[in-house]
Enzyme design. Structure first.
Site, PDB file in Angstrom:
ATOM      1  CB  ALA A   1       8.955  -4.931   8.674  1.00  0.00           C
ATOM      2  CB  SER A   2       6.383  -8.731   5.244  1.00  0.00           C
ATOM      3  OG  SER A   2       5.538  -9.736   6.188  1.00  0.00           O
TER       4      SER A   2
END
Length: 394
Positions: free
Chosen positions: A100-101
């Site tokens: 998850a950025s």
């Protein structure tokens, strides 16, 4: 649970205020940020990345719910899969393969995408499904298609999207080919690093449409976000880079790690020795130094590795990806850097020429560079598509 049924936590709201103040979260995306929290799409066991130490640490929602929530609502990247799913246990694996950025990166790229009501979007790299959910909140689930190469990741994201009330079409497939079944799209966005942009994405995007994707070279893991606009005839796309990022690479474009012993079979002193007046500070820079990106544009098929500094000395290694040529620049505090190189490619000579070219152009940052793509390939340019970046020592 739907977006309307969720109460905003203080940590989530504070993150939104920070992103707004930093200019990463634009006003049109603020309601979506508030309504679609990243925490709804994260697994119970995850590995937040500590920006100060450069390491990931496992944290379980069952064992530490407050700590888990803290990281979910922080502007940090979070690894959600190791080693293409072959890893198990709480300790980090060898290679992070899904994540998850950072929210700041997510919303800066969505800002670049510039979506409007009625647009359709193709997303490459579903990951947790959060990015697809954000798009679906703005456009409706039926206007978003997301493609994920890993079957388990795709299924997990599909389930999370449905739980949240956004039944986005989630396709298990190779995003390199796009998804022609639902083309044409108004926008294409990739959440993985590219080393070449497939022309299929241009073909599947409407004239005047926008493609936003991390792009870089094999010189380093560093990427920059390319924002390309498809030409009126649909036969090309071109645009400038908007800033630095670093993403996990598209699986179809991964390369195996360099094995040092396959290049340097004896002593580094066996190479041809010279020196350079370039200093460590000039060459290495800090963080996302633009010179690293610029040198990668000039040095095709070359990988460089900046080693840790010990006792005032820092070696920087260069490896050719087409033969066994190598080079090493040894930067030492208070002394002129020594250089060794070996093989058909004189890698340090190429590197030094590229560095002085960058200096001669006024030390351009990321946004002065751009990228053009057509059916014959791609070309990187400086300031204008009419000014291509020369390769190697040209």
């Amino acid at each position: 649970m739907t977006a309307n049924a969720r109460e905003e936590r203080p940590g989530h709201a504070e993150l939104g205020r920070v992103l707004m103040a930093d200019g990463m979260l634009s006003p049109d995306w603020a309601p979506t940020f508030a309504a679609v929290p990243r925490s709804a799409f994260l697994p119970d066991l995850m590995w937040p990345f500590d920006m100060s130490t450069g390491r990931s640490t496992g944290i379980s929602k069952a064992d530490d719910p407050e700590g888990w929530q803290h990281y979910a609502e922080s502007d940090v990247p979070i690894v959600t899969q190791w080693d293409d799913g072959k890893h198990s246990g709480r300790e980090p694996g060898q290679v992070s393969t899904s994540s998850a950025s950072m929210p700041s990166v997510v919303f800066s790229m969505l800002r670049d995408l510039d979506i409007r009501a009625g647009h359709t979007v193709l997303e490459i790299g579903t990951g947790t499904g959060w990015n697809a959910a954000l798009l679906a909140h703005r456009l409706g689930a039926g206007s978003v298609v997301t493609v994920e190469v890993d079957g388990a990741v795709a299924e997990s994201a599909r389930a999370a999207l449905e739980r949240f009330g956004f039944p986005v079409r989630t396709v298990h497939g190779d995003g390199f080919r796009g998804y022609p079944e639902a083309a044409p799209y108004d926008r294409v966005i990739a959440t993985c690093g590219l080393r070449s942009i497939p022309f299929a994405w241009v073909e599947q995007c409407r004239p005047g449409g926008v493609i936003v994707t991390p792009w870089g070279t094999y010189y380093s893991h560093q990427d920059a976000v390319a924002r390309l606009v498809v030409a009126p005839d649909g036969k090309s796309a071109s645009g400038a880079f908007t800033g630095p990022v670093e993403f996990m690479k598209l699986r179809a474009q991964r390369r195996p790690p360099v094995v040092h012993s396959e290049y340097v079979t004896g002593s580094v002193a066996d190479g041809d020795e010279s020196s350079t007046t370039i200093t460590e500070a000039q060459f290495v820079g800090e963080g996302f130094a633009p010179q690293r990106f610029a040198l990668g544009l000039r040095l095709d098929d070359c990988r460089h590795i900046v080693a840790d500094k010990r006792d005032g000395a820092r070696p920087v290694w260069f490896y050719s990806l087409t033969d066994r040529s190598w080079a090493c620049a040894m930067f030492r505090d208070g002394d002129t850097a020594r250089v060794w190189q070996s093989g058909p490619r004189r890698l340090w000579d190429e590197t030094e020429a590229a560095y002085w070219w960058w200096e001669g152009q006024g030390r351009p940052g990321f946004t002065r560079f751009g990228l053009s793509v057509n059916g014959d390939g791609e070309r990187v340019w400086l300031d204008s598509p009419d000014n291509p970046v020369p390769l190697r020592s040209a």
